[in-house]
Structure formats: structure tokens, C-alpha cells
Scaffold this motif. Sequence first.
Motif, mmCIF file in Angstrom:
data_model
loop_
_atom_site.group_PDB
_atom_site.id
_atom_site.type_symbol
_atom_site.label_atom_id
_atom_site.label_comp_id
_atom_site.label_asym_id
_atom_site.label_seq_id
_atom_site.Cartn_x
_atom_site.Cartn_y
_atom_site.Cartn_z
ATOM 1 N N GLU A 102 29.471 50.274 32.823
ATOM 2 C CA GLU A 102 29.946 48.894 32.687
ATOM 3 C C GLU A 102 31.304 48.703 33.363
ATOM 4 O O GLU A 102 32.171 48.002 32.850
ATOM 5 C CB GLU A 102 30.023 48.526 31.203
ATOM 6 C CG GLU A 102 28.660 48.492 30.557
ATOM 7 C CD GLU A 102 28.686 47.982 29.138
ATOM 8 O OE1 GLU A 102 29.778 47.712 28.611
ATOM 9 O OE2 GLU A 102 27.608 47.851 28.560
ATOM 10 N N LEU A 103 31.498 49.308 34.495
ATOM 11 C CA LEU A 103 32.774 49.228 35.202
ATOM 12 C C LEU A 103 32.537 48.739 36.625
ATOM 13 O O LEU A 103 31.769 49.343 37.376
ATOM 14 C CB LEU A 103 33.439 50.615 35.229
ATOM 15 C CG LEU A 103 34.807 50.693 35.875
ATOM 16 C CD1 LEU A 103 35.834 49.946 35.025
ATOM 17 C CD2 LEU A 103 35.232 52.152 35.998
ATOM 18 N N TRP A 104 33.190 47.626 36.981
ATOM 19 C CA TRP A 104 33.098 47.136 38.353
ATOM 20 C C TRP A 104 34.084 47.904 39.221
ATOM 21 O O TRP A 104 35.228 48.099 38.837
ATOM 22 C CB TRP A 104 33.448 45.643 38.426
ATOM 23 C CG TRP A 104 32.342 44.736 38.012
ATOM 24 C CD1 TRP A 104 32.317 43.927 36.926
ATOM 25 C CD2 TRP A 104 31.098 44.541 38.691
ATOM 26 N NE1 TRP A 104 31.132 43.245 36.874
ATOM 27 C CE2 TRP A 104 30.363 43.594 37.953
ATOM 28 C CE3 TRP A 104 30.529 45.074 39.842
ATOM 29 C CZ2 TRP A 104 29.095 43.173 38.329
ATOM 30 C CZ3 TRP A 104 29.264 44.649 40.213
ATOM 31 C CH2 TRP A 104 28.567 43.719 39.468
ATOM 32 N N THR A 105 33.628 48.354 40.369
ATOM 33 C CA THR A 105 34.492 48.990 41.359
ATOM 34 C C THR A 105 34.364 48.199 42.652
ATOM 35 O O THR A 105 33.434 47.398 42.814
ATOM 36 C CB THR A 105 34.063 50.452 41.618
ATOM 37 O OG1 THR A 105 32.739 50.456 42.159
ATOM 38 C CG2 THR A 105 34.103 51.293 40.342
ATOM 39 N N LEU B 208 37.974 39.130 45.691
ATOM 40 C CA LEU B 208 38.104 39.140 44.230
ATOM 41 C C LEU B 208 39.338 38.361 43.789
ATOM 42 O O LEU B 208 39.296 37.616 42.805
ATOM 43 C CB LEU B 208 38.151 40.577 43.707
ATOM 44 C CG LEU B 208 36.834 41.349 43.787
ATOM 45 C CD1 LEU B 208 37.058 42.808 43.420
ATOM 46 C CD2 LEU B 208 35.792 40.727 42.883
ATOM 47 N N GLY B 209 40.437 38.527 44.509
ATOM 48 C CA GLY B 209 41.655 37.784 44.198
ATOM 49 C C GLY B 209 41.455 36.284 44.349
ATOM 50 O O GLY B 209 41.894 35.490 43.515
ATOM 51 N N THR B 210 40.744 35.892 45.396
ATOM 52 C CA THR B 210 40.445 34.482 45.628
ATOM 53 C C THR B 210 39.592 33.909 44.500
ATOM 54 O O THR B 210 39.757 32.756 44.112
ATOM 55 C CB THR B 210 39.697 34.305 46.975
ATOM 56 O OG1 THR B 210 40.509 34.840 48.016
ATOM 57 C CG2 THR B 210 39.383 32.858 47.256
ATOM 58 N N LEU B 211 38.710 34.733 43.958
ATOM 59 C CA LEU B 211 37.841 34.297 42.865
ATOM 60 C C LEU B 211 38.541 34.324 41.502
ATOM 61 O O LEU B 211 37.950 33.977 40.489
ATOM 62 C CB LEU B 211 36.576 35.164 42.811
ATOM 63 C CG LEU B 211 35.624 35.027 43.997
ATOM 64 C CD1 LEU B 211 34.514 36.070 43.906
ATOM 65 C CD2 LEU B 211 35.045 33.630 44.046
ATOM 66 N N GLY B 212 39.793 34.792 41.494
ATOM 67 C CA GLY B 212 40.560 34.806 40.245
ATOM 68 C C GLY B 212 40.493 36.099 39.465
ATOM 69 O O GLY B 212 40.960 36.170 38.330
ATOM 70 N N PHE B 213 39.939 37.145 40.054
ATOM 71 C CA PHE B 213 39.871 38.441 39.373
ATOM 72 C C PHE B 213 41.103 39.270 39.711
ATOM 73 O O PHE B 213 41.677 39.133 40.787
ATOM 74 C CB PHE B 213 38.607 39.207 39.788
ATOM 75 C CG PHE B 213 37.336 38.583 39.300
ATOM 76 C CD1 PHE B 213 36.921 38.742 37.997
ATOM 77 C CD2 PHE B 213 36.551 37.821 40.154
ATOM 78 C CE1 PHE B 213 35.752 38.155 37.546
ATOM 79 C CE2 PHE B 213 35.383 37.233 39.721
ATOM 80 C CZ PHE B 213 34.979 37.408 38.410
ATOM 81 N N SER B 214 41.494 40.142 38.791
ATOM 82 C CA SER B 214 42.619 41.042 39.036
ATOM 83 C C SER B 214 42.241 42.444 38.574
ATOM 84 O O SER B 214 41.265 42.624 37.839
ATOM 85 C CB SER B 214 43.858 40.557 38.291
ATOM 86 O OG SER B 214 43.622 40.557 36.900
#
Length: 90
Positions: free
Chosen positions: A20-23, A48-54
Amino acid sequence: MAQLRQALLHNPTEHGFGTELWTLKRVGMLIKRMYGVEFGQTQIWRILGTLGFSAQKPERRAIERNEEAVRHWKQNTWPALKKKPSAKAD
């Protein structure tokens, strides 16, 4: 891009990955599956940053951890196991 964001909100196991870990590598594989396009890890990071993920660091505790049992062990068992200073024989 909204489709990708929705897909990433699900667990990686729902997309066929083992944990359950996104890489970055897994996100890249998902992008390739969904859009047929390959990106380098730097570009995936930017997407990912553009989509709001960190970046997130997974907690290093077992999901099955019993907090009450841990607290009991620390309060009762651990003090008995700790080394006690021995009396010096001078």
C-alpha cells in the motif's frame, strides 16, 4: 489529469501492486497504463506536485500494534529488565 489524481487516491493494491505504498516507479507504471506515455522520475515528481501530492514518510509501526499492550509492557516489564547499577566493591 483528474483521472490520474482519482486513481492515486486509491490504494496501490487496487491497481495490482503488492503493498500500500505509492512510489515514483509505481506512479510511472500507472501513467503508462492509463495514458501510454512514459516519464522520468523527475517529471513524475513534478506531475504529483501539480496534482497536490507531496512526499510522505510511512509510519514505522505495525498496523496490528496494540498500544495498550505496549504501554503495559513499558510500565511493568521494561523496568524489571533494565540493568540496575551494581554496587561497587571497594
